[in-house]
Design a protein around this motif. Structure first.
Motif, PDB file in Angstrom:
ATOM      1  N   ASN A 153       0.871  -1.169   0.000  1.00 42.18           N
ATOM      2  CA  ASN A 153       0.000   0.000   0.000  1.00 42.18           C
ATOM      3  C   ASN A 153       0.912   1.224   0.000  1.00 42.18           C
ATOM      4  O   ASN A 153       1.759   1.312   0.890  1.00 42.18           O
ATOM      5  CB  ASN A 153      -0.862  -0.021   1.273  1.00 42.18           C
ATOM      6  CG  ASN A 153      -1.745   1.200   1.414  1.00 42.18           C
ATOM      7  OD1 ASN A 153      -1.864   1.997   0.490  1.00 42.18           O
ATOM      8  ND2 ASN A 153      -2.366   1.343   2.578  1.00 42.18           N
ATOM      9  N   GLY A 156       0.118  -1.234  -4.663  1.00 45.32           N
ATOM     10  CA  GLY A 156      -0.620  -2.422  -5.105  1.00 45.32           C
ATOM     11  C   GLY A 156       0.296  -3.508  -5.650  1.00 45.32           C
ATOM     12  O   GLY A 156      -0.163  -4.579  -6.032  1.00 45.32           O
ATOM     13  N   SER A 282      -2.634  -3.968  -9.990  1.00 50.20           N
ATOM     14  CA  SER A 282      -2.765  -4.166  -8.549  1.00 50.20           C
ATOM     15  C   SER A 282      -3.054  -5.617  -8.177  1.00 50.20           C
ATOM     16  O   SER A 282      -3.699  -6.355  -8.923  1.00 50.20           O
ATOM     17  CB  SER A 282      -3.908  -3.279  -8.054  1.00 50.20           C
ATOM     18  OG  SER A 282      -4.271  -3.619  -6.748  1.00 50.20           O
ATOM     19  N   THR A 284      -4.487  -6.029  -5.080  1.00 49.05           N
ATOM     20  CA  THR A 284      -5.201  -5.683  -3.852  1.00 49.05           C
ATOM     21  C   THR A 284      -6.644  -5.293  -4.175  1.00 49.05           C
ATOM     22  O   THR A 284      -7.131  -5.573  -5.264  1.00 49.05           O
ATOM     23  CB  THR A 284      -4.514  -4.474  -3.187  1.00 49.05           C
ATOM     24  OG1 THR A 284      -4.621  -3.375  -4.113  1.00 49.05           O
ATOM     25  CG2 THR A 284      -3.057  -4.716  -2.892  1.00 49.05           C
TER      26      THR A 284
END
Ligand SMILES: Cc1ncc(COP(=O)(O)O)c(C=O)c1O
Length: 344
Positions: A153, A156, A282, A284
């Protein structure tokens, strides 16, 4: 002396955490929460438990048992905390500094380092936000405690387990922050077998949709786990968070379904964003986009006009680009997001 003269001088230097904005009547895609929330069975079960809130929290052992089954480790490998944010604090309290991490990464590492007046070494990622273990080990040579966030964070991106292993070979305390593990599906947990200096950090806040209740945990060698428990207050995880965790772990199907919906939608949003902006693929429930030539603030304001709250990122030192981070919401929220994007 004035009362303020008694404040520890390093406390005046702390830059406090500034959370994503929650604005009534707007769609919040700013804090990487899971907008689907927890399983309905968690909500129903919690309702029954509310009358018992007069008791001190007493389900730690039960939670640890359930988490150890979920993580396929022993209960003595698990330490609980009031969100994984508190785990960062416990780790910094328990272990010697200096502390090192990658940049850009999760802001709580430098904040807690400041709170505990520890030296903090920030090692920049490559320009594409990839990780170079040789550079990191060189930059962090002085550190005794290292935080590696994977998936990271706000980027990603992930760090290969082989690269984490290279860092673990230094023998220093290596914390792998796997807050977004369920969205990625790959863990560095098996490194613990060979490297007792590795600690894995996880949370119930993201995939399980329990951000508001605060439950985090670490998977660690039992001796390190004991040290972490010693620096924790006796009742830091609350009763409802304990019950919610037990209930959520009983309905893994619900969590897996919401994660898989989020991943499908993430891919669609990434595709749409990539038509106009540079995105970082990403692993995430959020996407980092470079919205240049717009500034991050301008993009944030324009999305706000469309009633969508995203997270503008500060300028990353040493990196080109103006970044915003957008959380993937429910399918309904994501439609609103796509609509807003077409107007920005
Ligand atoms: C990488 C990372 N670690 C830890 C946390 C903290 O999570 P928690 O809600 O469990 O404190 C977050 C929250 O955004 C995060 O992104």
């Amino acid at each position: 002396m004035k009362p303020t003269d008694y404040i520890n001088e390093w406390v005046n230097r702390i830059t406090p955490y500034s959370p994503g904005k929650t604005i009534d009547g707007m769609t919040k895609l700013a804090s990487n929460e899971n907008s689907y929330g927890p399983s309905p069975k968690v909500i129903a079960g919690l309702r029954e438990k509310i009358p018992e809130v007069f008791r001190y929290p007493h389900k730690n052992l039960h939670v640890k048992e359930k988490l150890s089954e979920y993580c396929r480790v022993k209960p003595e490998n698990i330490v609980l905390s009031n969100g994984s944010d508190e785990m960062i604090e416990l780790i910094i309290k328990a272990f010697k500094g200096p502390i090192a991490s990658i940049y850009p990464s999760f802001v709580s590492y430098p904040i807690y380092a400041q709170i505990y007046n520890r030296e903090y070494i920030s090692s920049s990622l490559n320009q594409d936000f990839s990780f170079d273990h040789r550079k990191f080990i060189k930059d962090a040579w002085k550190a005794n405690l290292m935080f590696l966030c994977s998936p990271n964070n706000p980027t990603g991106k992930v760090i290969d387990v082989a690269d984490i292993e290279e860092v673990a070979q230094t023998g220093k305390i290596v914390v792998v922050d796997e807050a977004y593990f369920e969205f990625y599906g790959t863990t560095a947990k098996h490194l613990l077998l060979q490297y007792p200096n590795v600690i894995i950090m996880r949370t119930m806040a993201k995939a399980f949709g329990l951000a508001g209740l605060r439950m985090g945990y670490a998977i660690a060698d039992p001796e390190l786990a004991e040290a972490l428990k010693k620096v924790r207050g006796p009742f830091t995880t609350n009763y409802l968070a304990q019950e919610a965790t037990i209930l959520a772990l009983k309905d893994l199907d619900y969590m897996k379904k919401s994660v898989s919906r989020i991943i499908t939608d993430r891919k669609a949003i990434e595709k749409r964003l990539a038509e106009k902006y540079k995105i970082t693929p990403s692993y995430t429930n959020f996407i980092l986009a470079d919205v240049s030539p717009m500034s991050s603030k301008e993009f944030f304001d324009r999305m706000l006009e469309q009633k969508i709250v995203v997270r503008p990122q500060p300028k990353f030192n040493g990196f080109e680009g103006n970044y915003v981070r957008i959380t993937v919401g429910t399918s309904e929220e994501n439609f609103l997001l796509l609509d807003a994007l077409s107007k920005v």
